[in-house]
Design a protein around this motif. Structure first.
Motif, PDB file in Angstrom:
ATOM      1  N   MET A   1       0.695  -1.101   0.025  1.00 31.77           N
ATOM      2  CA  MET A   1      -0.044   0.074   0.042  1.00 31.77           C
ATOM      3  C   MET A   1       1.011   1.162  -0.047  1.00 31.77           C
ATOM      4  O   MET A   1       0.216   2.098   0.100  1.00 31.77           O
ATOM      5  CB  MET A   1      -1.130  -0.070   1.184  1.00 31.77           C
ATOM      6  CG  MET A   1      -2.000   1.353   1.370  1.00 31.77           C
ATOM      7  SD  MET A   1      -3.384   0.848   1.844  1.00 31.77           S
ATOM      8  CE  MET A   1      -3.816  -0.826   2.152  1.00 31.77           C
ATOM      9  N   PRO A  25      -8.700   2.027   2.034  1.00 27.86           N
ATOM     10  CA  PRO A  25      -7.630   1.207   2.641  1.00 27.86           C
ATOM     11  C   PRO A  25      -6.724   2.201   3.697  1.00 27.86           C
ATOM     12  O   PRO A  25      -6.359   1.721   4.475  1.00 27.86           O
ATOM     13  CB  PRO A  25      -6.718   0.457   1.531  1.00 27.86           C
ATOM     14  CG  PRO A  25      -7.673   0.705   0.414  1.00 27.86           C
ATOM     15  CD  PRO A  25      -8.721   1.734   0.923  1.00 27.86           C
ATOM     16  N   ASP A  28      -8.541   2.817   6.998  1.00 25.63           N
ATOM     17  CA  ASP A  28      -8.489   1.414   7.736  1.00 25.63           C
ATOM     18  C   ASP A  28      -7.052   1.400   8.462  1.00 25.63           C
ATOM     19  O   ASP A  28      -6.985   1.062   9.579  1.00 25.63           O
ATOM     20  CB  ASP A  28      -8.718   0.078   6.798  1.00 25.63           C
ATOM     21  CG  ASP A  28     -10.246   0.049   6.685  1.00 25.63           C
ATOM     22  OD1 ASP A  28     -11.186   0.758   7.184  1.00 25.63           O
ATOM     23  OD2 ASP A  28     -10.529  -0.799   5.715  1.00 25.63           O
TER      24      ASP A  28
END
Length: 73
Positions: A1, A25, A28
């Motif tokens: 990521m 994402p 989170d």
């Protein structure tokens, strides 16, 4: 990521690189980091000060705020 432009922000957000798929994402990951930071400072200390309680939480909350700011409006 590591290619998520909402993570590791410094300076102005790279608005042209932010895509809708980056938001969930990133949030989170940053919320998990916030929770872990709170748990860590509570576990590591029994006498709280600005430096060992408030500042670490402020630092991680700032990261969350910087990621949410360009997408939350």
């Amino acid at each position: 990521m590591s290619d998520n432009p909402l993570l590791g922000l410094t300076g102005l957000p790279p608005f042209s690189k932010i895509q809708p798929a980056h938001v969930e994402p990133a949030l989170d990951a940053l919320l998990a980091e916030c929770r872990a930071s709170v748990a860590r400072v509570l576990a590591e200390n029994t006498a709280y000060t600005w430096a060992n309680l408030v500042q670490p939480i402020e630092d991680v909350e700032d990261k969350l705020s910087r990621a949410w700011s360009p997408v939350g409006t």
